[in-house]
Enzyme design. Structure first.
Site, PDB file in Angstrom:
ATOM      1  N   TYR A 196      -1.670  -0.420  11.106  1.00  0.00           N
ATOM      2  CA  TYR A 196      -1.851  -1.094   9.805  1.00  0.00           C
ATOM      3  C   TYR A 196      -0.651  -0.841   8.902  1.00  0.00           C
ATOM      4  O   TYR A 196      -0.021  -1.777   8.392  1.00  0.00           O
ATOM      5  CB  TYR A 196      -3.148  -0.607   9.120  1.00  0.00           C
ATOM      6  CG  TYR A 196      -3.198  -0.931   7.636  1.00  0.00           C
ATOM      7  CD1 TYR A 196      -3.356  -2.246   7.199  1.00  0.00           C
ATOM      8  CD2 TYR A 196      -3.069   0.075   6.674  1.00  0.00           C
ATOM      9  CE1 TYR A 196      -3.387  -2.555   5.838  1.00  0.00           C
ATOM     10  CE2 TYR A 196      -3.104  -0.222   5.310  1.00  0.00           C
ATOM     11  CZ  TYR A 196      -3.254  -1.533   4.904  1.00  0.00           C
ATOM     12  OH  TYR A 196      -3.275  -1.826   3.555  1.00  0.00           O
ATOM     13  N   LYS A 208       2.333  -3.390   7.395  1.00  0.00           N
ATOM     14  CA  LYS A 208       2.580  -3.583   5.956  1.00  0.00           C
ATOM     15  C   LYS A 208       4.024  -3.188   5.614  1.00  0.00           C
ATOM     16  O   LYS A 208       4.681  -3.852   4.807  1.00  0.00           O
ATOM     17  CB  LYS A 208       1.601  -2.750   5.117  1.00  0.00           C
ATOM     18  CG  LYS A 208       0.155  -3.187   5.188  1.00  0.00           C
ATOM     19  CD  LYS A 208      -0.146  -4.530   4.533  1.00  0.00           C
ATOM     20  CE  LYS A 208      -0.015  -4.513   3.032  1.00  0.00           C
ATOM     21  NZ  LYS A 208      -0.460  -5.810   2.442  1.00  0.00           N
ATOM     22  N   THR A 211       0.820  -1.206   0.000  1.00  0.00           N
ATOM     23  CA  THR A 211       0.000   0.000   0.000  1.00  0.00           C
ATOM     24  C   THR A 211       0.858   1.261   0.000  1.00  0.00           C
ATOM     25  O   THR A 211       2.000   1.239   0.463  1.00  0.00           O
ATOM     26  CB  THR A 211      -0.902  -0.006   1.259  1.00  0.00           C
ATOM     27  OG1 THR A 211      -1.508   1.266   1.405  1.00  0.00           O
ATOM     28  CG2 THR A 211      -0.097  -0.292   2.527  1.00  0.00           C
ATOM     29  N   ASP A 212       0.288   2.370  -0.465  1.00  0.00           N
ATOM     30  CA  ASP A 212       1.009   3.644  -0.404  1.00  0.00           C
ATOM     31  C   ASP A 212       1.122   4.171   1.030  1.00  0.00           C
ATOM     32  O   ASP A 212       1.909   5.080   1.296  1.00  0.00           O
ATOM     33  CB  ASP A 212       0.342   4.696  -1.309  1.00  0.00           C
ATOM     34  CG  ASP A 212      -1.115   4.988  -0.963  1.00  0.00           C
ATOM     35  OD1 ASP A 212      -1.645   4.374  -0.013  1.00  0.00           O
ATOM     36  OD2 ASP A 212      -1.718   5.848  -1.640  1.00  0.00           O
ATOM     37  N   GLU A 213       0.335   3.586   1.960  1.00  0.00           N
ATOM     38  CA  GLU A 213       0.345   4.120   3.331  1.00  0.00           C
ATOM     39  C   GLU A 213       1.688   3.903   4.034  1.00  0.00           C
ATOM     40  O   GLU A 213       1.961   4.546   5.050  1.00  0.00           O
ATOM     41  CB  GLU A 213      -0.779   3.495   4.157  1.00  0.00           C
ATOM     42  CG  GLU A 213      -2.123   3.762   3.535  1.00  0.00           C
ATOM     43  CD  GLU A 213      -3.316   3.619   4.479  1.00  0.00           C
ATOM     44  OE1 GLU A 213      -3.107   3.549   5.697  1.00  0.00           O
ATOM     45  OE2 GLU A 213      -4.437   3.598   3.974  1.00  0.00           O
TER      46      GLU A 213
HETATM   47  P1  NAD Z   1      -9.826  -7.159   2.522  1.00  0.00           P
HETATM   48  O1  NAD Z   1      -9.796  -6.867   3.990  1.00  0.00           O
HETATM   49  O2  NAD Z   1     -11.064  -6.873   1.755  1.00  0.00           O
HETATM   50  O3  NAD Z   1      -9.495  -8.710   2.284  1.00  0.00           O
HETATM   51  C1  NAD Z   1      -8.463  -9.367   2.959  1.00  0.00           C
HETATM   52  C2  NAD Z   1      -8.656 -10.879   2.795  1.00  0.00           C
HETATM   53  O4  NAD Z   1      -7.557 -11.527   3.464  1.00  0.00           O
HETATM   54  C3  NAD Z   1      -9.935 -11.416   3.431  1.00  0.00           C
HETATM   55  O5  NAD Z   1     -10.554 -12.330   2.558  1.00  0.00           O
HETATM   56  C4  NAD Z   1      -9.458 -12.111   4.697  1.00  0.00           C
HETATM   57  O6  NAD Z   1     -10.288 -13.196   5.085  1.00  0.00           O
HETATM   58  C5  NAD Z   1      -8.065 -12.568   4.284  1.00  0.00           C
HETATM   59  N1  NAD Z   1      -7.141 -12.747   5.421  1.00  0.00           N
HETATM   60  C6  NAD Z   1      -6.885 -11.852   6.416  1.00  0.00           C
HETATM   61  N2  NAD Z   1      -5.993 -12.375   7.267  1.00  0.00           N
HETATM   62  C7  NAD Z   1      -5.668 -13.607   6.787  1.00  0.00           C
HETATM   63  C8  NAD Z   1      -4.793 -14.631   7.226  1.00  0.00           C
HETATM   64  N3  NAD Z   1      -4.076 -14.510   8.358  1.00  0.00           N
HETATM   65  N4  NAD Z   1      -4.698 -15.760   6.502  1.00  0.00           N
HETATM   66  C9  NAD Z   1      -5.420 -15.917   5.347  1.00  0.00           C
HETATM   67  N5  NAD Z   1      -6.281 -14.986   4.907  1.00  0.00           N
HETATM   68  C10 NAD Z   1      -6.405 -13.848   5.611  1.00  0.00           C
HETATM   69  O7  NAD Z   1      -8.577  -6.419   1.910  1.00  0.00           O
HETATM   70  P2  NAD Z   1      -8.372  -5.755   0.464  1.00  0.00           P
HETATM   71  O8  NAD Z   1      -8.882  -4.375   0.500  1.00  0.00           O
HETATM   72  O9  NAD Z   1      -8.863  -6.705  -0.552  1.00  0.00           O
HETATM   73  O10 NAD Z   1      -6.779  -5.679   0.422  1.00  0.00           O
HETATM   74  C11 NAD Z   1      -6.011  -6.746  -0.135  1.00  0.00           C
HETATM   75  C12 NAD Z   1      -4.543  -6.373  -0.059  1.00  0.00           C
HETATM   76  O11 NAD Z   1      -4.309  -5.176  -0.791  1.00  0.00           O
HETATM   77  C13 NAD Z   1      -4.042  -6.099   1.366  1.00  0.00           C
HETATM   78  O12 NAD Z   1      -2.752  -6.643   1.481  1.00  0.00           O
HETATM   79  C14 NAD Z   1      -4.002  -4.581   1.457  1.00  0.00           C
HETATM   80  O13 NAD Z   1      -3.005  -4.161   2.356  1.00  0.00           O
HETATM   81  C15 NAD Z   1      -3.641  -4.215   0.027  1.00  0.00           C
HETATM   82  N6  NAD Z   1      -4.102  -2.889  -0.424  1.00  0.00           N
HETATM   83  C16 NAD Z   1      -5.418  -2.540  -0.294  1.00  0.00           C
HETATM   84  C17 NAD Z   1      -5.838  -1.293  -0.768  1.00  0.00           C
HETATM   85  C18 NAD Z   1      -7.281  -0.865  -0.650  1.00  0.00           C
HETATM   86  O14 NAD Z   1      -7.584   0.299  -0.920  1.00  0.00           O
HETATM   87  N7  NAD Z   1      -8.213  -1.745  -0.285  1.00  0.00           N
HETATM   88  C19 NAD Z   1      -4.926  -0.420  -1.352  1.00  0.00           C
HETATM   89  C20 NAD Z   1      -3.580  -0.817  -1.464  1.00  0.00           C
HETATM   90  C21 NAD Z   1      -3.190  -2.067  -1.004  1.00  0.00           C
HETATM   91  O1  TDX Z   2     -16.228   6.688   8.316  1.00  0.00           O
HETATM   92  C1  TDX Z   2     -15.211   7.152   7.753  1.00  0.00           C
HETATM   93  N1  TDX Z   2     -15.057   8.500   7.661  1.00  0.00           N
HETATM   94  C2  TDX Z   2     -13.963   9.101   7.083  1.00  0.00           C
HETATM   95  O2  TDX Z   2     -13.886  10.333   7.023  1.00  0.00           O
HETATM   96  C3  TDX Z   2     -14.171   6.313   7.206  1.00  0.00           C
HETATM   97  C4  TDX Z   2     -14.279   4.813   7.283  1.00  0.00           C
HETATM   98  C5  TDX Z   2     -13.074   6.915   6.621  1.00  0.00           C
HETATM   99  N2  TDX Z   2     -12.966   8.267   6.582  1.00  0.00           N
HETATM  100  C6  TDX Z   2     -11.773   8.879   5.947  1.00  0.00           C
HETATM  101  C7  TDX Z   2     -10.440   8.335   6.433  1.00  0.00           C
HETATM  102  C8  TDX Z   2      -9.568   8.421   5.198  1.00  0.00           C
HETATM  103  O3  TDX Z   2      -8.993   9.702   5.100  1.00  0.00           O
HETATM  104  O4  TDX Z   2     -11.825   8.544   4.560  1.00  0.00           O
HETATM  105  C9  TDX Z   2     -10.541   8.233   4.038  1.00  0.00           C
HETATM  106  C10 TDX Z   2     -10.552   6.828   3.478  1.00  0.00           C
HETATM  107  O5  TDX Z   2     -10.698   5.933   4.580  1.00  0.00           O
HETATM  108  P1  TDX Z   2     -10.667   4.337   4.397  1.00  0.00           P
HETATM  109  O6  TDX Z   2     -11.697   3.947   3.395  1.00  0.00           O
HETATM  110  O7  TDX Z   2     -10.726   3.748   5.761  1.00  0.00           O
HETATM  111  O8  TDX Z   2      -9.251   4.115   3.701  1.00  0.00           O
HETATM  112  P2  TDX Z   2      -7.751   4.498   4.163  1.00  0.00           P
HETATM  113  O9  TDX Z   2      -7.642   4.645   5.618  1.00  0.00           O
HETATM  114  O10 TDX Z   2      -7.303   5.643   3.301  1.00  0.00           O
HETATM  115  O11 TDX Z   2      -6.983   3.130   3.734  1.00  0.00           O
HETATM  116  C11 TDX Z   2      -7.304   2.440   2.501  1.00  0.00           C
HETATM  117  O12 TDX Z   2      -6.368   2.716   1.490  1.00  0.00           O
HETATM  118  C12 TDX Z   2      -5.096   2.116   1.565  1.00  0.00           C
HETATM  119  C13 TDX Z   2      -7.433   0.938   2.708  1.00  0.00           C
HETATM  120  O13 TDX Z   2      -8.352   0.677   3.763  1.00  0.00           O
HETATM  121  C14 TDX Z   2      -6.108   0.299   2.987  1.00  0.00           C
HETATM  122  O14 TDX Z   2      -6.248  -1.123   3.092  1.00  0.00           O
HETATM  123  C15 TDX Z   2      -5.190   0.622   1.853  1.00  0.00           C
HETATM  124  O15 TDX Z   2      -3.912   0.122   2.105  1.00  0.00           O
END
Ligand code: NAD
Ligand code: TDX
Length: 358
Positions: free
Chosen positions: A164, A168, A139-141
């Protein structure tokens, strides 16, 4: 795109394939590559949902195994059973707010889980020079927070701020350590915020859509001026397919959508689309916006400089933010059963804990 692939996946371990990005990836790739086997390993936490994968569950090139990637014996058994050529590692605890409430699960799944996989891959693959790849989805975080100007680049130092992102970042360091020390062929991608179908409604966009449907308050943290760079999940999945097959072993790619918006602007945009799609009075749902206390340690701004992947691999996003958000709003409005199924008692308990007294 470069002329020749650098990796030829044959037997692919996909971790976390029942989650948001993982299921979008499998739904696309299992039918696209019928000669490639996909083994989806997922613990099925609250975020994992096999309903997402119904359309491929009987595909001859797809297998689901329920397992925890932090369970060393379970992972070693998997590597004994399958001759993986490729690992695409999505599995993680992914919600920043939950990491603030309970950080240890993030260390276990995101950091320890990654090291367990790396160790299993190193043992299975040895120092063979055959065609193998460990693709780590990050992730970019991990880069921390930007001010008003500039973008994250490949030279930006790591500076994670939440449990988090720290978990990562630690995982990314281990992936690079395994490449450096043992020569493991790895690729890392650091991607910006994804949105689209099957995203769990704890994340901002599906939470806004769901609360608007139910005419509940829309919680905006702080003043809503924090900025995120939004990428449609299908664009991310296409980027992964390209990086996996054409990317250089050892490379890191930054993936982003050029979709920067303040949270407040984004929330208004989503609410206006919901109003339009439901035939409500234009802008009427904006009255649901409620400013609540800020996320502790809330990163101000994320933005990605995605030039490297564009220039070396020819990837760029296809969705504009407006089109992607409209498609996403339509998807949630036409998948109410899916929403009902994921909004169970544990979601309500989480919601109460997270948003009560803010
Ligand atoms: P998500 O939370 O929707 O899904 C995560 C999945 O991993 C779930 O199905 C969960 O059951 C499984 N999981 C969690 N812990 C586990 C474990 N110990 N063993 C096996 N399975 C496990 O997450 P997502 O949004 O699909 O993110 C997927 C990946 O992409 C993550 O690594 C996250 O850090 C990365 N990522 C997400 C975003 C975003 O915006 N969602 C952005 C950049 C990177
Ligand atoms: O109720 C809310 N109100 C609010 O203002 C929630 C849930 C979020 N927010 C804000 C927090 C963030 O600035 O909105 C922005 C986006 O929040 P999230 O959807 O929780 O995402 P973020 O924290 O940016 O992280 C996401 O992007 C990077 C994903 O959850 C991560 O898994 C990924 O790595």
């Amino acid at each position: 795109m470069p002329a020749a692939p650098t990796h030829h996946p044959q037997c692919v371990l996909v971790t976390g394939g029942a989650g948001f990005i993982g299921s979008n990836f499998l739904l696309k790739m299992v039918p696209r590559y019928p000669d490639v086997r996909f083994i989806n390993v997922d613990k099925l936490t609250y975020a994992g949902n096999l309903l997402n994968l119904q359309s491929i569950e009987d595909a001859p090139n797809y297998v689901f195994v329920r397992a925890d990637i932090a369970d060393r014996n379970a992972v070693l058994r998997l590597f004994d059973r399958y001759r993986f050529t490729t690992i695409i590692h999505f599995a993680a605890e992914s919600h920043v707010d939950r990491s603030i409430l309970a950080p240890l699960a993030f260390v276990e799944s995101n950091t320890l889980g990654t090291v367990v996989l790396l160790e299993a891959a190193r043992r299975a693959w040895g120092d063979s020079s055959t065609d193998r790849r460990f693709f780590h989805v990050s992730t970019d975080e991990v880069f921390g927070s930007l001010g008003e100007e500039s973008c994250f680049t490949l030279d930006t130092p790591y500076d994670p701020h939440s449990p988090y992102s720290a978990s990562k970042a630690a995982a990314d360091h281990f992936v690079r350590a395994y490449a450096h020390t043992y020569g493991l062929p790895v690729t890392i991608s650091n991607c910006s915020n994804n949105y689209g179908p099957y995203q769990f409604p704890e994340k901002l966009i599906p939470l806004v859509i769901n609360n608007a449907l139910e005419k509940r308050a829309i919680p905006v943290y702080g003043t809503g001026q924090n900025v995120r760079d939004w990428l449609h999940v299908e664009d991310h999945c296409e980027a992964i397919d390209t990086m996996l097959q054409y990317g250089a072993a050892g490379a890191t790619y930054l993936v982003g959508g050029h979709g920067e918006r303040t949270n407040l602007d984004l929330v208004r945009l989503v609410l206006d689309l919901v109003d339009e799609e439901l035939g409500r009075i234009p802008e009427s749902s904006r009255r649901l916006i409620t400013f609540v206390s800020d996320r502790p340690g809330h990163d101000f701004r994320y933005a990605i400089d995605a030039r490297y992947i564009r220039e070396t691999l020819g990837w760029q996003p296809r969705y504009t933010l407006n089109d992607g958000l409209r498609a996403t709003v339509r998807w949630y409005l036409s998948h109410r059963e899916w929403l009902k199924q994921v909004l169970d008692a544990s979601y309500r308990t989480y919601y109460e804990t997270q948003y009560a007294n803010r």
